[in-house]
Design an enzyme around this catalytic site. Sequence first.
Site, mmCIF file in Angstrom:
data_model
loop_
_atom_site.group_PDB
_atom_site.id
_atom_site.type_symbol
_atom_site.label_atom_id
_atom_site.label_comp_id
_atom_site.label_asym_id
_atom_site.label_seq_id
_atom_site.Cartn_x
_atom_site.Cartn_y
_atom_site.Cartn_z
ATOM 1 N N LYS A 274 0.827 -1.150 -0.076
ATOM 2 C CA LYS A 274 0.026 0.018 -0.068
ATOM 3 C C LYS A 274 0.822 1.203 0.090
ATOM 4 O O LYS A 274 0.704 2.191 -0.743
ATOM 5 C CB LYS A 274 -0.827 -0.084 1.316
ATOM 6 C CG LYS A 274 -2.052 1.147 1.131
ATOM 7 C CD LYS A 274 -1.428 2.419 1.907
ATOM 8 C CE LYS A 274 -2.334 3.537 1.881
ATOM 9 N NZ LYS A 274 -2.208 4.787 2.261
ATOM 10 N N ASP A 290 -5.433 4.381 -15.807
ATOM 11 C CA ASP A 290 -6.211 3.777 -15.325
ATOM 12 C C ASP A 290 -5.421 3.131 -13.819
ATOM 13 O O ASP A 290 -4.832 2.114 -14.121
ATOM 14 C CB ASP A 290 -6.659 2.438 -16.302
ATOM 15 C CG ASP A 290 -7.736 1.805 -15.583
ATOM 16 O OD1 ASP A 290 -7.770 1.509 -14.502
ATOM 17 O OD2 ASP A 290 -8.351 1.086 -16.481
HETATM 18 C C1 LIG Z 1 7.217 13.405 6.068
HETATM 19 C C2 LIG Z 1 8.826 13.423 6.190
HETATM 20 C C3 LIG Z 1 9.418 13.676 4.844
HETATM 21 C C4 LIG Z 1 9.310 14.455 7.026
HETATM 22 O O1 LIG Z 1 10.522 14.263 7.025
HETATM 23 P P1 LIG Z 1 11.627 15.603 8.318
HETATM 24 O O2 LIG Z 1 12.940 14.634 8.729
HETATM 25 O O3 LIG Z 1 10.895 15.986 8.933
HETATM 26 O O4 LIG Z 1 11.654 16.283 6.827
HETATM 27 P P2 LIG Z 1 12.675 17.637 6.850
HETATM 28 O O5 LIG Z 1 12.061 18.744 7.281
HETATM 29 O O6 LIG Z 1 14.150 17.256 7.240
HETATM 30 O O7 LIG Z 1 12.670 17.870 5.258
HETATM 31 C C5 LIG Z 1 13.489 16.968 4.216
HETATM 32 C C6 LIG Z 1 12.634 17.008 2.924
HETATM 33 O O8 LIG Z 1 11.482 16.159 3.023
HETATM 34 C C7 LIG Z 1 10.687 16.923 2.068
HETATM 35 N N1 LIG Z 1 9.591 17.744 2.888
HETATM 36 C C8 LIG Z 1 9.747 17.740 4.189
HETATM 37 N N2 LIG Z 1 8.423 18.351 4.634
HETATM 38 C C9 LIG Z 1 7.927 18.821 3.448
HETATM 39 C C10 LIG Z 1 6.874 19.863 3.287
HETATM 40 N N3 LIG Z 1 6.081 20.067 4.212
HETATM 41 N N4 LIG Z 1 6.545 19.992 1.932
HETATM 42 C C11 LIG Z 1 7.282 19.518 0.838
HETATM 43 N N5 LIG Z 1 8.475 18.766 1.263
HETATM 44 C C12 LIG Z 1 8.846 18.446 2.276
HETATM 45 C C13 LIG Z 1 11.688 17.992 1.408
HETATM 46 O O9 LIG Z 1 12.242 17.479 0.226
HETATM 47 C C14 LIG Z 1 12.743 18.473 2.434
HETATM 48 O O10 LIG Z 1 13.869 18.818 1.638
HETATM 49 P P3 LIG Z 1 13.970 20.353 1.682
HETATM 50 O O11 LIG Z 1 12.974 20.708 1.030
HETATM 51 O O12 LIG Z 1 14.221 20.779 3.019
HETATM 52 O O13 LIG Z 1 15.487 20.587 0.916
HETATM 53 C C15 LIG Z 1 9.405 11.823 6.713
HETATM 54 O O14 LIG Z 1 8.956 11.948 8.102
HETATM 55 C C16 LIG Z 1 8.664 10.785 6.218
HETATM 56 O O15 LIG Z 1 9.411 10.443 4.765
HETATM 57 N N6 LIG Z 1 7.914 10.226 6.772
HETATM 58 C C17 LIG Z 1 7.256 8.860 5.975
HETATM 59 C C18 LIG Z 1 5.738 9.514 5.487
HETATM 60 C C19 LIG Z 1 5.325 8.537 4.621
HETATM 61 O O16 LIG Z 1 5.537 7.326 4.332
HETATM 62 N N7 LIG Z 1 3.914 8.532 4.376
HETATM 63 C C20 LIG Z 1 2.986 7.942 3.613
HETATM 64 C C21 LIG Z 1 1.867 7.882 4.302
HETATM 65 S S1 LIG Z 1 1.718 6.841 5.838
HETATM 66 C C22 LIG Z 1 0.951 5.247 4.631
HETATM 67 O O17 LIG Z 1 -0.080 5.219 4.506
HETATM 68 C C23 LIG Z 1 1.735 4.338 4.412
HETATM 69 C C24 LIG Z 1 2.533 3.240 5.436
HETATM 70 C C25 LIG Z 1 3.471 3.800 6.253
HETATM 71 O O18 LIG Z 1 1.690 2.314 6.164
HETATM 72 C C26 LIG Z 1 3.218 2.194 4.533
HETATM 73 C C27 LIG Z 1 4.048 1.138 5.317
HETATM 74 O O19 LIG Z 1 3.710 0.724 6.158
HETATM 75 O O20 LIG Z 1 5.113 0.511 4.626
HETATM 76 N N1 LIG Z 2 -9.289 -4.510 -17.490
HETATM 77 C C1 LIG Z 2 -9.174 -3.344 -17.822
HETATM 78 O O1 LIG Z 2 -8.160 -2.577 -17.435
HETATM 79 C C2 LIG Z 2 -9.830 -2.520 -18.842
HETATM 80 C C3 LIG Z 2 -9.383 -1.117 -19.137
HETATM 81 N N2 LIG Z 2 -10.230 -0.534 -20.305
HETATM 82 C C4 LIG Z 2 -9.876 1.027 -20.316
HETATM 83 O O2 LIG Z 2 -9.249 0.936 -21.813
HETATM 84 C C5 LIG Z 2 -8.678 2.267 -21.917
HETATM 85 C C6 LIG Z 2 -7.280 2.182 -22.235
HETATM 86 O O3 LIG Z 2 -7.305 1.464 -23.732
HETATM 87 P P1 LIG Z 2 -6.255 1.632 -24.747
HETATM 88 O O4 LIG Z 2 -6.368 0.617 -25.771
HETATM 89 O O5 LIG Z 2 -4.831 2.175 -24.428
HETATM 90 O O6 LIG Z 2 -6.971 3.007 -25.324
HETATM 91 P P2 LIG Z 2 -7.444 3.573 -26.703
HETATM 92 O O7 LIG Z 2 -8.266 2.586 -27.523
HETATM 93 O O8 LIG Z 2 -8.025 4.956 -26.468
HETATM 94 O O9 LIG Z 2 -6.143 3.774 -27.657
HETATM 95 C C7 LIG Z 2 -5.323 2.743 -28.290
HETATM 96 C C8 LIG Z 2 -5.279 3.375 -29.729
HETATM 97 O O10 LIG Z 2 -4.590 4.446 -29.857
HETATM 98 C C9 LIG Z 2 -3.948 4.424 -31.060
HETATM 99 N N3 LIG Z 2 -2.658 5.065 -31.157
HETATM 100 C C10 LIG Z 2 -2.156 6.291 -31.502
HETATM 101 N N4 LIG Z 2 -0.909 6.632 -31.162
HETATM 102 C C11 LIG Z 2 -0.450 5.337 -30.695
HETATM 103 C C12 LIG Z 2 0.661 5.118 -29.920
HETATM 104 N N5 LIG Z 2 2.051 5.775 -30.088
HETATM 105 N N6 LIG Z 2 0.846 3.710 -29.208
HETATM 106 C C13 LIG Z 2 0.089 2.964 -29.324
HETATM 107 N N7 LIG Z 2 -1.460 3.329 -29.819
HETATM 108 C C14 LIG Z 2 -1.444 4.477 -30.586
HETATM 109 C C15 LIG Z 2 -4.028 3.112 -31.715
HETATM 110 O O11 LIG Z 2 -4.784 2.819 -32.886
HETATM 111 P P3 LIG Z 2 -5.849 3.883 -33.527
HETATM 112 O O12 LIG Z 2 -5.571 5.471 -33.812
HETATM 113 O O13 LIG Z 2 -6.206 3.028 -34.796
HETATM 114 O O14 LIG Z 2 -7.221 3.933 -32.623
HETATM 115 C C16 LIG Z 2 -4.437 2.338 -30.595
HETATM 116 O O15 LIG Z 2 -5.057 1.159 -30.832
HETATM 117 C C17 LIG Z 2 -8.492 2.933 -20.420
HETATM 118 O O16 LIG Z 2 -9.676 3.906 -20.378
HETATM 119 C C18 LIG Z 2 -8.911 1.705 -19.529
HETATM 120 O O17 LIG Z 2 -9.497 2.204 -18.642
HETATM 121 C C19 LIG Z 2 -11.181 -0.902 -20.980
HETATM 122 C C20 LIG Z 2 -11.647 -2.496 -20.749
HETATM 123 C C21 LIG Z 2 -11.068 -2.959 -19.607
#
Ligand SMILES: CC(C)(COP(=O)([O-])OP(=O)([O-])OC[C@H]1O[C@@H](n2cnc3c(N)ncnc32)[C@H](O)[C@@H]1OP(=O)([O-])[O-])[C@@H](O)C(=O)NCCC(=O)NCCSC(=O)C[C@@](C)(O)CC(=O)[O-]
Ligand SMILES: NC(=O)C1=CN([C@@H]2O[C@H](COP(=O)(O)OP(=O)(O)OC[C@H]3O[C@@H](n4cnc5c(N)ncnc54)[C@H](OP(=O)(O)O)[C@@H]3O)[C@@H](O)[C@H]2O)C=CC1
Length: 432
Positions: A274, A290
């Site tokens: 996550k 998507d």
């Molecule tokens: C939150 C920090 C970064 C603070 O860390 P800190 O040590 O307090 O940060 P700092 O004040 O020393 O700042 C360091 C750098 O962090 C950035 N930074 C710091 N603050 C800001 C801010 N306000 N706005 C923008 N950037 C910020 C920025 O790049 C900054 O550099 P600087 O700008 O000073 O050169 C640190 O504690 C951290 O990385 N914590 C982890 C946070 C995290 O993982 N969050 C995800 C949500 S929790 C979750 O959902 C997932 C989890 C945890 O369950 C997944 C798991 O279990 O594996």
């Molecule tokens: N299970 C899942 O994940 C499912 C997802 N979706 C949805 O499908 C959508 C994505 O489908 P996708 O097929 O990507 O979208 P599109 O069908 O919109 O686009 C693909 C088409 O774009 C044209 N194209 C133009 N330039 C390029 C390029 N550089 N590379 C590749 N193709 C190019 C191609 O042919 P042409 O010009 O002849 O069209 C190609 O067939 C998303 O909205 C997604 O949410 C749908 C069903 C199930």
Amino acid sequence: MDSLPTNKPVRSHIINMRHMEPAERLAAVCTAAHLGQQEGAFFSGEGVLPLHIANGMIENVIGKFELPLGIATNFIVNGKEYLVPMVVEEPSVVAAASYMAKLAAQGGGFSARAEQPIMRAQIQVLGVTDPFGAKQRLLEHKESLIEKANSRDKVLIDLGGGCKDVEVHIFENSPVGPMVVMHILVDVRDAMGANTVNTMAEMLAPDVERITGGKVRLRILSNLADLRIVRAKVELEPSVMDTKMYSGADVCRGMVEACALAIVDPYRAATHNKGIMNGIDPVVVATGNDWRAIEAGAHAYAARNGHYTSLTRWEMAANGKMVGTIELPMALGLVGGATKTHPAAQAALRLLKVSSASELSEVVATVGLAQNMAAIRALATEGIQRGHMTLHARNIAITAGASGPDIDRIAKALADSGDVSVTHAKRLIGKD
Ligand SMILES: CC(C)(COP(=O)([O-])OP(=O)([O-])OC[C@H]1O[C@@H](n2cnc3c(N)ncnc32)[C@H](O)[C@@H]1OP(=O)([O-])[O-])[C@@H](O)C(=O)NCCC(=O)NCCSC(=O)C[C@@](C)(O)CC(=O)[O-]
Ligand SMILES: NC(=O)C1=CN([C@@H]2O[C@H](COP(=O)(O)OP(=O)(O)OC[C@H]3O[C@@H](n4cnc5c(N)ncnc54)[C@H](OP(=O)(O)O)[C@@H]3O)[C@@H](O)[C@H]2O)C=CC1
């Protein structure tokens, strides 16, 4: 939209970004990424997604739902700098990614590599009396099936994509009896590819029925895009991880041990992954891709060996460096889906300056790795709450009724006190 050179290098480090107001940040980002004023307006202006476009995207539209768009700074992937757009409701995600990218930059940043953009579609065949015979017949017709699959999408073929191969899988004992499932393997180039491969699968169904003598039921892509894998890596000197309280060596050991739990224990792996998706989904959303497809692919891949496990590995290399790696499917597009219809998604792609869906995948996987690095670094040392709750304090202040400059004032008081709760915030505002 302004026409923009994509080859001018981006500056991914923006000094003092965190202390700026949103409008100042936007200007700084546009300057660092050489984006014009008009482009910038797609990130912040009113009516970024006009209702008539929204109405064309899904059904029964009555409005739009906004989320914050933040920019992760400091990212270097394969030697190229990126400013990464992230659309997410959770505090500390953007800060954490930026922080880890800053640490990684000390060792030259991340490296990443995406495999060819090959998607699978499945054609399910029932009522086949000789599944193994049917398999052989399908494989004997491989060339003509591929030719037929490629007969329609000229654009894709001209780009070097198209159906490349056919596989046949047999399930002898499904709940409804023996089943033959033909896969087509399609290079979808810069598309996510679902519609592309679904069209091909539906087109081939009559031929598959004729060849097998069975009845085709499902014709749909697989979100387990296990041929469209992306890998990213970071190597760090332990000293980079030094903190006030812990030595870098201790932090690294803690991270390796934290990852070990996610490798062996699905209860931990779910949370660990996550945390990885905390980094991946926001970029996927920002670019109009998507995210359900990416989520489904990631978790199916994490469970592919029958045991749900970590998508990353953290290890100590023989040279003393810590090595973090991630590997997962990444079905992203630069065309198709909403990538071309949502004006802000287009702007996000132009900010990223990626020239292919594969390059986008490399950046997205890297952000996932960085996010995991931040989470397990915090978990293995001081715990998640200090950093996360300090940033969550602004949400709490708003929930408690603070507005304007009071938000930051109350948030700071909450964080300083160590009690980041709505009750405490209400008390500080004087509402309780
Ligand atoms: C939150 C920090 C970064 C603070 O860390 P800190 O040590 O307090 O940060 P700092 O004040 O020393 O700042 C360091 C750098 O962090 C950035 N930074 C710091 N603050 C800001 C801010 N306000 N706005 C923008 N950037 C910020 C920025 O790049 C900054 O550099 P600087 O700008 O000073 O050169 C640190 O504690 C951290 O990385 N914590 C982890 C946070 C995290 O993982 N969050 C995800 C949500 S929790 C979750 O959902 C997932 C989890 C945890 O369950 C997944 C798991 O279990 O594996
Ligand atoms: N299970 C899942 O994940 C499912 C997802 N979706 C949805 O499908 C959508 C994505 O489908 P996708 O097929 O990507 O979208 P599109 O069908 O919109 O686009 C693909 C088409 O774009 C044209 N194209 C133009 N330039 C390029 C390029 N550089 N590379 C590749 N193709 C190019 C191609 O042919 P042409 O010009 O002849 O069209 C190609 O067939 C998303 O909205 C997604 O949410 C749908 C069903 C199930």
